[in-house]
Scaffold this motif. Structure first.
Motif, mmCIF file in Angstrom:
data_model
loop_
_atom_site.group_PDB
_atom_site.id
_atom_site.type_symbol
_atom_site.label_atom_id
_atom_site.label_comp_id
_atom_site.label_asym_id
_atom_site.label_seq_id
_atom_site.Cartn_x
_atom_site.Cartn_y
_atom_site.Cartn_z
ATOM 1 N N LEU A 46 40.460 44.214 35.524
ATOM 2 C CA LEU A 46 40.452 45.001 36.756
ATOM 3 C C LEU A 46 40.089 44.139 37.955
ATOM 4 O O LEU A 46 40.673 44.271 39.033
ATOM 5 C CB LEU A 46 39.460 46.162 36.628
ATOM 6 C CG LEU A 46 39.854 47.256 35.633
ATOM 7 C CD1 LEU A 46 38.680 48.189 35.390
ATOM 8 C CD2 LEU A 46 41.068 48.029 36.115
ATOM 9 N N ALA A 47 39.140 43.246 37.748
ATOM 10 C CA ALA A 47 38.741 42.362 38.844
ATOM 11 C C ALA A 47 39.905 41.473 39.264
ATOM 12 O O ALA A 47 40.088 41.167 40.439
ATOM 13 C CB ALA A 47 37.541 41.516 38.423
ATOM 14 N N LYS A 48 40.708 41.068 38.254
ATOM 15 C CA LYS A 48 41.829 40.189 38.535
ATOM 16 C C LYS A 48 42.986 40.945 39.211
ATOM 17 O O LYS A 48 43.602 40.446 40.141
ATOM 18 C CB LYS A 48 42.324 39.575 37.211
ATOM 19 C CG LYS A 48 43.033 38.257 37.362
ATOM 20 C CD LYS A 48 43.472 37.714 36.005
ATOM 21 C CE LYS A 48 42.275 37.502 35.052
ATOM 22 N NZ LYS A 48 42.674 37.069 33.703
ATOM 23 N N LYS A 49 43.253 42.142 38.744
ATOM 24 C CA LYS A 49 44.475 42.838 39.147
ATOM 25 C C LYS A 49 44.306 43.796 40.322
ATOM 26 O O LYS A 49 45.296 44.307 40.842
ATOM 27 C CB LYS A 49 45.018 43.660 37.956
ATOM 28 C CG LYS A 49 45.294 42.845 36.710
ATOM 29 C CD LYS A 49 46.717 42.323 36.675
ATOM 30 C CE LYS A 49 46.966 41.643 35.342
ATOM 31 N NZ LYS A 49 48.333 41.120 35.245
ATOM 32 N N THR A 50 43.078 44.107 40.684
ATOM 33 C CA THR A 50 42.894 45.075 41.771
ATOM 34 C C THR A 50 41.891 44.526 42.775
ATOM 35 O O THR A 50 41.189 43.552 42.506
ATOM 36 C CB THR A 50 42.355 46.434 41.247
ATOM 37 O OG1 THR A 50 40.957 46.307 40.972
ATOM 38 C CG2 THR A 50 43.081 46.875 39.981
ATOM 39 N N THR A 51 41.796 45.194 43.910
ATOM 40 C CA THR A 51 40.805 44.809 44.907
ATOM 41 C C THR A 51 39.646 45.802 44.928
ATOM 42 O O THR A 51 38.703 45.638 45.706
ATOM 43 C CB THR A 51 41.457 44.748 46.302
ATOM 44 O OG1 THR A 51 42.044 46.014 46.572
ATOM 45 C CG2 THR A 51 42.530 43.680 46.352
ATOM 46 N N THR A 52 39.764 46.809 44.094
ATOM 47 C CA THR A 52 38.704 47.815 44.015
ATOM 48 C C THR A 52 37.487 47.244 43.311
ATOM 49 O O THR A 52 37.609 46.413 42.411
ATOM 50 C CB THR A 52 39.241 49.031 43.229
ATOM 51 O OG1 THR A 52 40.432 49.484 43.848
ATOM 52 C CG2 THR A 52 38.221 50.155 43.191
#
Ligand SMILES: [Mn+2]
Ligand SMILES: [Mn+2]
Ligand SMILES: [Zn+2]
Ligand SMILES: [Zn+2]
Lengths: 137, 137
Positions: A46-52
């Motif tokens: 998630l950290a890699k694929k999103t900015t949330t």
DNA sequence: GACATACTTTAGAACTATTATAAACTTTAA
DNA sequence: TTAAAGTTTATAATAGTTCTAAAGTATGTC
């Protein structure tokens, strides 16, 4: 899986479509193949694929909420570092497990057939059967 | 299992027969049926059945030493409280698992026969197969 | 849109199974 | 008897997970 069906999936499970839940659901359900993960690995993806931003507790909360809603299953396997695996494949199925890489690979229920099964003990019945085929190189 | 064969078992594995190891080996191997346990449960049994003191670390050390020596196996199952199960049955075999009671029951290898098994992926071979039959009441 | 309410996220503390540390103790072989 | 190597122990450290309670957000009603 498109945005509206993500929202439906969440809402129909009584889960408010928060930013975090929508991102996690998009990540987990916009794919063809089964996805196996640990909470830690999901956080990294998630950290890699999103900015949330995702607090660790939120990932735990969400994964458990999805599991409770029937959108994820937990694999009953003790992996290398005492890790818990979750699985986007919620059907009854089996796994190859590669302990070298800590990877799980799905085996459809119909790919394994039993010739002989012992009868369950003393007033108990079978809930389900889980097969792990451990691999080596 | 009598005292001398306990001592032989330890010595032939390169393990000095300390008071703690001898007590644990006597407890584990002086029985007819398979014994499944967690480190915590083993500690409780030892406290009940012996007058010897066991530091928790010693129980961990000993169980791991016995496993390494091939006298115990570890069950590849994630139980209720994230517990690790150990098993005095070191042969290839399968289990019933009662999640209500967290109990394991042995299934001999020959009590389960496969009619159909998928072929292993990409250059890997099968190390072994573990079947867990989950029970309900 | 503004409001009240219930739900959700968050940082950090707490919890629990397990492993590491290093000092005291025991076994072993000479 | 002695020295070396191995073992136990209390305690600290680690790591996965859950809890807490305060701040933030989604939802239904006006
Ligand atoms: Mn990012
Ligand atoms: Mn006692
Ligand atoms: Zn799977
Ligand atoms: Zn067993």
């Amino acid at each position: 899986m498109k945005k509206t069906s993500i929202l439906n999936k969440l809402r129909s499970s009584g889960l408010r479509p928060t930013k975090q839940r929508v991102e996690i659901a998009k990540f987990l359900y916009s794919r063809d193949k089964t996805f196996h993960f640990t909470v830690e690995s999901l956080g990294k993806y998630l950290a890699k694929k999103t900015t949330t931003k995702f607090a660790l507790a939120t990932i735990y909360n969400t994964v458990h909420a999805f599991k409770k809603a029937g959108h994820l299953s937990e694999v009953h396997l003790r992996g290398k570092n005492n890790t818990t695996y979750f699985d986007t494949n919620i059907s009854n199925h089996h796994h190859f497990y590669d302990s070298q890489t800590s990877e799980l690979i799905d085996i459809n229920e119909n790919e394994i057939k039993f010739d002989k099964i012992p009868k369950s003990p003393n007033g108990k019945t079978i809930k389900n059967i889980e097969v792990i085929i451990n691999l080596k190189n």
